[in-house]
Design a protein around this motif. Structure first.
Motif, PDB file in Angstrom:
ATOM      1  N   LEU A  11      20.009   2.218 -41.101  1.00  0.00           N
ATOM      2  CA  LEU A  11      19.467   1.297 -42.095  1.00  0.00           C
ATOM      3  C   LEU A  11      20.507   0.884 -43.130  1.00  0.00           C
ATOM      4  N   GLN A  12      21.321   1.834 -43.614  1.00  0.00           N
ATOM      5  CA  GLN A  12      22.322   1.491 -44.625  1.00  0.00           C
ATOM      6  C   GLN A  12      23.358   0.530 -44.060  1.00  0.00           C
ATOM      7  N   ARG A  13      23.806   0.787 -42.838  1.00  0.00           N
ATOM      8  CA  ARG A  13      24.763  -0.141 -42.216  1.00  0.00           C
ATOM      9  C   ARG A  13      24.107  -1.499 -42.017  1.00  0.00           C
ATOM     10  N   TRP A  14      22.839  -1.522 -41.646  1.00  0.00           N
ATOM     11  CA  TRP A  14      22.084  -2.762 -41.472  1.00  0.00           C
ATOM     12  C   TRP A  14      22.108  -3.597 -42.749  1.00  0.00           C
ATOM     13  N   GLU A  15      21.851  -2.958 -43.853  1.00  0.00           N
ATOM     14  CA  GLU A  15      21.833  -3.678 -45.124  1.00  0.00           C
ATOM     15  C   GLU A  15      23.215  -4.187 -45.492  1.00  0.00           C
ATOM     16  N   ARG A  16      24.256  -3.390 -45.205  1.00  0.00           N
ATOM     17  CA  ARG A  16      25.622  -3.844 -45.492  1.00  0.00           C
ATOM     18  C   ARG A  16      25.977  -5.059 -44.639  1.00  0.00           C
ATOM     19  N   LEU A  17      25.606  -5.030 -43.360  1.00  0.00           N
ATOM     20  CA  LEU A  17      25.898  -6.161 -42.484  1.00  0.00           C
ATOM     21  C   LEU A  17      25.203  -7.429 -42.975  1.00  0.00           C
ATOM     22  N   LEU A  18      23.952  -7.303 -43.381  1.00  0.00           N
ATOM     23  CA  LEU A  18      23.227  -8.464 -43.892  1.00  0.00           C
ATOM     24  C   LEU A  18      23.901  -9.010 -45.145  1.00  0.00           C
ATOM     25  N   ASP A  19      24.295  -8.132 -46.042  1.00  0.00           N
ATOM     26  CA  ASP A  19      24.949  -8.573 -47.277  1.00  0.00           C
ATOM     27  C   ASP A  19      26.288  -9.238 -46.987  1.00  0.00           C
ATOM     28  N   ASP A  20      27.031  -8.691 -46.020  1.00  0.00           N
ATOM     29  CA  ASP A  20      28.310  -9.307 -45.649  1.00  0.00           C
ATOM     30  C   ASP A  20      28.104 -10.720 -45.109  1.00  0.00           C
ATOM     31  N   LEU A  21      27.091 -10.894 -44.245  1.00  0.00           N
ATOM     32  CA  LEU A  21      26.815 -12.218 -43.694  1.00  0.00           C
ATOM     33  C   LEU A  21      26.455 -13.209 -44.802  1.00  0.00           C
ATOM     34  N   ILE A  22      25.585 -12.806 -45.674  1.00  0.00           N
ATOM     35  CA  ILE A  22      25.133 -13.693 -46.744  1.00  0.00           C
ATOM     36  C   ILE A  22      26.294 -14.069 -47.656  1.00  0.00           C
ATOM     37  N   ALA A  23      27.230 -13.132 -47.832  1.00  0.00           N
ATOM     38  CA  ALA A  23      28.400 -13.395 -48.676  1.00  0.00           C
ATOM     39  C   ALA A  23      29.434 -14.284 -47.991  1.00  0.00           C
ATOM     40  N   GLY A  24      29.216 -14.611 -46.720  1.00  0.00           N
ATOM     41  CA  GLY A  24      30.128 -15.507 -46.017  1.00  0.00           C
ATOM     42  C   GLY A  24      31.159 -14.817 -45.152  1.00  0.00           C
TER      43      GLY A  24
END
Length: 645
Positions: A530-543
């Motif tokens: 779950l933590q890696r999932w959230e980091r991946l989503l944040d990275d995508l949103i940040a471009g």
């Protein structure tokens, strides 16, 4: 076993067409007690929220007020392991020792063959099979219409199909001696002079492990069976039927484009004419279900037609039109007639809906309103029509408004069902497994065949040209591959503006001068953490476009993501599949899905597609029971609730 088929009333004269010998009308349907994939004649009561109870018994979107007979059932069958049947003229005469049920796959027929050696119950590199059956002499009814002919249609068959009638080779309407493709229908017009008192129909089907032809996730020379790659499923996979059609008619393919702001609908129709001259195209629009014999809209269009086939676009206004959406799947009935100079009308009927899909900034808009896509990945495999119907209803119960049908050919009636229940569909071209000029040509041909037969349905909103660069493995290094995909994307934009198009789903989208050649920026993200999932989503949103998916998200020219295109997580989850990890218990899986969906809801993402609906071969990660269609997890699990703004 014979059973009469009852058709609904049509507000025009019905052509009784031809009859079989012994005065048995073609309206009689030959039912065979056999279960077969992707097609079922089981008549069921439609779901409560469907708009009517009409189920088209033929696997296509269009109804004809004509006569027909299914040729499904027992056929003579023979394997041609040495591929000598053509040289030995099996289409003239051959002693068949086997019996096989049509429809059904060559793989099934080989497995069931009696007295066959074990090595002859599977195929490895190439397979050739022959099928043959007889049918009695069709003849005109005494009060029938003189300008009809018999048409033979395969719902799907292949990959290569050759057909003979009484030893005479047939050509498809498109002029093919060998039809290539196994996911869409094709037809033959039968000449009266070739028909006899008793007729013999012979079919040769050939397939290989060729990686250059559209295969989807069936194994090939490149990708062997196991993991996410499945057994081949080829041959006589859908129904075959004879029907009466007019010499001068509209074909069973209609494209629909809506201009919702003006209550306009553009129909793309195809005429098939043997007798050149002046014709009138007439359109009648009815509410669905029909509440009046009077159309709510009608128009006519004069056409001067030469012999052959021609596409024609026409536009009609529907005053006060109600739009189609998952919440309100409003449908209309179209009756289209091609009327000759003597006043004879050849007719087809279908349903359609008005809807508009757009990728506007960060979001997907349906009918000018933002819509979050709660999706699920679906691989029907060898499911029957009834099983697929149950799966679709279960996906609706999960809270999904989108089903991504994963690089597979399905019974076209599934699109009809999605139209009725209000389910958005994301369809994909079954991919080749190798990048080459041959594979690109085969891919383009398959795409065009699918578009011709699926363009009617308001439920179909997204198309993928490729998935995870299967069949385009050199997309990052080959300008030729990128140019082909770019050309097909541009073609889709111009010829089929009613769809959103994804160039290569999952990663390695094409950028040219900083513009995506895809309407959606999609990413496949697999992690059980779950933590890696959230980091991946944040990275995508940040471009961040590298280091998030398996490959860079965009290739070609530099691309800078600033929320100017909808971002979709088009595959995630996979909980239970050995390659992905995560919970395998249904309760734990449901809890994990809930946490992952909550993370998605908190972020500016346009939609997501959970992987996947049902188990298939080694991919044991489904949340719907394949056989019964019952849920393994709570209802509404994949619903995101209030739409995002």
């Amino acid at each position: 076993m014979l059973s009469c088929m009852v058709t609904k009333d049509i507000p025009v004269a019905v052509n009784t067409g031809a009859i079989l010998a012994d005065n048995i009308p073609l309206l009689i349907i030959l039912y065979m007690e056999v279960t077969h994939p992707n097609y079922s004649l089981t008549v069921t009561k439609e779901e409560a929220f469907a708009t009517d109870n009409v189920i088209n018994p033929l696997p296509r979107a269009v109804l004809r007020p004509n006569s027909y007979v299914l040729l499904d059932g027992e056929w003579n069958f023979a394997l041609d392991l040495e591929d000598k049947g053509l040289a030995e003229n099996w289409y003239i005469s051959h002693q068949y020792e086997g019996i096989a049920h049509w429809p059904g796959s060559i793989e099934d027929h080989m497995a069931l063959a009696k007295d066959a050696a074990p090595e002859n119950k599977v195929w490895k590199d190439k397979v050739v099979a022959w099928y043959e059956r007889e049918f009695p002499m069709p003849r005109k009814a005494e009060d029938g219409v003189p300008n009809t002919l018999l048409q033979l249609t395969f719902g799907a068959c292949g990959y290569e199909t050759q057909v003979w009638l009484n030893g005479i080779p047939l050509k498809t309407i498109e002029g093919e001696e060998i039809h290539r493709g196994e996911y869409t229908s094709f037809s033959y017009e039968l000449q009266q002079e070739h028909l006899q008192a008793n007729n013999r129909l012979t079919v040769r089907i050939a397939d290989t492990m060729d990686a250059d032809i559209p295969r989807g996730k069936q194994e090939s020379f490149v990708y062997k069976r196991g993991g996410i790659w499945y057994q081949t499923y080829t041959g006589a996979v859908r129904s075959i039927w004879l029907e009466t059609v007019e010499r001068n008619r509209l074909r069973s393919r209609i494209g629909v484009v809506s201009i919702v702001e003006d209550n306009l609908v553009r129909f793309n129709l195809t005429t098939r004419v043997h007798d050149p001259g002046l014709y009138t195209l007439k359109l009648f629009i009815y509410n669905r279900p029909t509440d009046s014999k009077e159309p709510i809209a009608s128009d006519k269009y004069p056409l001067i037609l030469e012999a052959g086939q021609k596409n024609q676009r026409v536009v009609i206004e529907i005053p006060g039109a109600k739009l189609w959406s998952p919440e309100q799947p409003n449908l209309y009935t179209l009756v289209a007639q091609l009327v000759d100079s003597d006043g004879y009308a050849a007719e087809i009927e279908t349903h359609f809906g008005l809807r508009k899909i757009e990728a506007r900034g960060c979001c997907v808009y349906l009918n000018n309103k933002p819509l979050y896509l709660d999706g699920i990945l679906y691989q029907p495999g060898n499911a029957t029509y009834e099983q697929i119907r149950q799966h679709m209803l279960a996906m609706k119960e999960l809270g999904c408004n989108l089903v991504r049908i994963h690089i597979a050919g399905v019974d076209p009636r599934i699109y009809n069902m999605a139209d009725k229940i209000g389910m958005l569909l994301w369809v994909e071209v079954p991919s080749p497994h190798r990048s080459s000029n041959k594979s690109r040509e085969a891919h383009r041909d398959e795409l065009l065949r699918m578009l011709a037969l699926i363009g009617t349905h308001p439920s179909v909103v997204i198309w993928s040209l490729y998935n995870e660069d299967w069949g385009a493995q050199d997309i990052a290094t080959s300008a030729e591959t990128r140019q082909y995909i770019t050309n097909m994307y541009h073609y889709m934009q111009i010829a089929h503006p009613q769809f959103l198009v994804v160039d290569n789903d999952g990663w390695q989208h094409i950028s040219f001068e900083g513009r995506l050649k895809s309407d959606l920026l999609t990413a496949h993200l697999y992690t059980p953490d779950l933590q890696r999932w959230e980091r991946l989503l944040d990275d995508l949103i940040a471009g961040k476009l590298e280091g998030v998916a398996a490959f860079p998200l965009v290739i070609g020219d530099p691309f800078f993501y600033r929320h100017q295109v909808p971002l979709l997580i088009s595959e995630w989850g996979g909980f239970g599949f050995v390659e992905y990890g995560g919970p395998k218990d249904n309760d734990d899986r449901a809890a994990q899905v809930t946490l992952f969906k909550e993370a998605l809801r908190k972020r500016p993402i346009a939609g997501d597609v959970y992987t996947q609906a049902t188990n298939i071969e080694e991919e044991q990660n489904g949340i719907i029971d394949f056989t019964t269609g019952t849920l393994k997890v709570p209802k509404g699990l994949l619903y995101s609730g209030k739409q995002k703004q």
